[in-house]
Scaffold this motif. Structure first.
Motif, short mmCIF file in Angstrom:
data_model
loop_
_atom_site.label_atom_id
_atom_site.label_comp_id
_atom_site.label_asym_id
_atom_site.label_seq_id
_atom_site.Cartn_x
_atom_site.Cartn_y
_atom_site.Cartn_z
N ALA A 125 36.72 -85.58 -2.76
CA ALA A 125 36.81 -84.18 -2.33
C ALA A 125 37.34 -83.30 -3.45
N GLU A 126 38.33 -83.78 -4.19
CA GLU A 126 38.87 -83.01 -5.31
C GLU A 126 37.84 -82.86 -6.43
N ILE A 127 37.03 -83.89 -6.64
CA ILE A 127 35.99 -83.82 -7.65
C ILE A 127 34.95 -82.76 -7.26
N VAL A 128 34.53 -82.78 -6.00
CA VAL A 128 33.56 -81.80 -5.52
C VAL A 128 34.11 -80.39 -5.68
N ALA A 129 35.35 -80.17 -5.27
CA ALA A 129 35.95 -78.84 -5.37
C ALA A 129 36.03 -78.37 -6.82
N ALA B 116 17.98 -89.05 -1.22
CA ALA B 116 18.95 -90.12 -0.98
C ALA B 116 18.69 -90.84 0.34
N CYS B 117 19.11 -92.13 0.37
CA CYS B 117 18.92 -92.93 1.58
C CYS B 117 19.91 -92.56 2.67
N GLY B 118 21.11 -92.09 2.28
CA GLY B 118 22.14 -91.75 3.25
C GLY B 118 22.86 -92.94 3.84
N LYS B 119 22.59 -94.15 3.33
CA LYS B 119 23.15 -95.36 3.93
C LYS B 119 23.92 -96.26 2.96
N CYS B 120 23.70 -96.12 1.66
CA CYS B 120 24.37 -96.99 0.70
C CYS B 120 25.81 -96.53 0.47
N ASP B 121 26.59 -97.36 -0.24
CA ASP B 121 28.00 -97.02 -0.51
C ASP B 121 28.13 -95.69 -1.23
N SER B 122 27.26 -95.47 -2.21
CA SER B 122 27.36 -94.23 -3.00
C SER B 122 27.09 -93.01 -2.13
N CYS B 123 26.10 -93.11 -1.25
CA CYS B 123 25.81 -92.00 -0.33
C CYS B 123 26.98 -91.75 0.61
N SER B 124 27.61 -92.83 1.10
CA SER B 124 28.74 -92.69 2.02
C SER B 124 29.92 -91.98 1.36
N LEU B 125 30.25 -92.40 0.13
CA LEU B 125 31.35 -91.78 -0.60
C LEU B 125 31.06 -90.32 -0.92
N ARG B 126 29.84 -90.04 -1.31
CA ARG B 126 29.46 -88.67 -1.65
C ARG B 126 29.52 -87.77 -0.43
N ALA B 127 28.94 -88.21 0.69
CA ALA B 127 28.95 -87.39 1.91
C ALA B 127 30.37 -87.14 2.39
N GLY C 151 32.99 -86.98 0.55
CA GLY C 151 33.62 -86.04 -0.38
C GLY C 151 33.26 -84.61 -0.06
N PHE C 152 32.00 -84.34 0.21
CA PHE C 152 31.60 -82.98 0.61
C PHE C 152 32.29 -82.56 1.90
N ALA C 153 32.33 -83.48 2.87
CA ALA C 153 32.95 -83.16 4.16
C ALA C 153 34.43 -82.85 4.00
N ALA C 154 35.14 -83.69 3.23
CA ALA C 154 36.58 -83.49 3.05
C ALA C 154 36.89 -82.23 2.24
#
Length: 229
Positions: free
Chosen positions: A175-179, A203-214, A216-219
């Motif tokens: 989240a801090e990186i996104v901000a 994006a697939c929306g299901k892999c680890d990278s997608c989970s962490l990225r999503a 981060g945006f939400a937080a």
């Protein structure tokens, strides 16, 4: 153009794009390096080129490697499936099968060579020890050890013109990186983080990278700029 040069590893993902923006904001003339290493998709290389253009780097270089010749990772061996998570689920603990053996060691070594040629003293990498996927070559101990090696292994280092390996995201949450990136004008819609993105970079929306990225945006309270399949 600043006389202060930096070589920056640019994968085309969220983290590395943020690092380029940070280095530029700190007054560096930015030289970015990506690798065509046999990864599952080329869309991240296309993303890296877009990010390099958007952020106005001095030069963007793509180096060809054959890490898929060794295999051993879901990112370089099509016979190994990329793990998928239920929506909102955290990545499983431990070192995942998406770990690519020695990848950051190889990438940093090539960045070190280019930095010595350019007369750059700073090499940036977007590794993160907070919201990361369990990779041993993302830890502070690895970054510190590589910097010591870099200054033992090079003419510049031996002559007292040593290198710094900078990992500005090391202790930041996603989240801090996104901000930080939003504040610096990074267009995250241009980036691709997914381990198994399609040919259009969706994006697939299901892999680890997608989970962490999503997450981060939400937080960060920022609309998710990711394009999903």
């Amino acid at each position: 153009m600043s006389d202060k040069k930096a070589v920056i590893l640019l994968s085309g993902g969220l983290d590395s794009a943020t690092v380029v923006a940070m280095a530029k904001a700190d007054g560096y003339s930015c030289y970015t390096m990506s690798f065509d290493y046999g990864q599952r998709h080329r869309s991240e290389l296309q993303a890296a080129e877009r990010v390099a253009r958007q952020l106005g780097v001095v030069e963007h270089k793509v180096i060809g490697l054959n890490l898929n010749g060794m295999g051993g990772s879901a990112l370089t061996d099509a016979s190994i499936a990329v793990p998928e998570n239920a929506a909102g689920a955290a990545p499983a603990p431990g070192i995942p099968v998406t770990y690519v053996p020695a990848r950051n060691t190889v990438f940093l070594s090539l960045a070190l060579g280019w930095a010595e040629v350019l007369g750059a003293r700073d090499i940036f990498i977007g590794v993160n020890a907070v919201d990361y996927s369990g990779y041993p070559d993302c830890r502070p101990e690895f970054v510190e050890a590589f910097e010591r090696m870099a200054n033992l292994a090079t003419k510049a280092g031996v002559e007292g013109n040593g290198f710094r390996i900078q990992a500005p995201l090391q202790n930041m949450s996603k989240a801090e990186i996104v901000a930080a990136g939003i504040a610096l004008g990074v267009d995250y819609a241009q980036t691709v983080s997914c381990y198994q993105a399609d040919d259009d970079g969706r994006a697939c929306g299901k892999c680890d990278s997608c989970s962490l990225r999503a997450a981060g945006f939400a937080a960060a309270g920022v609309a998710d700029a990711t394009r999903y399949v």
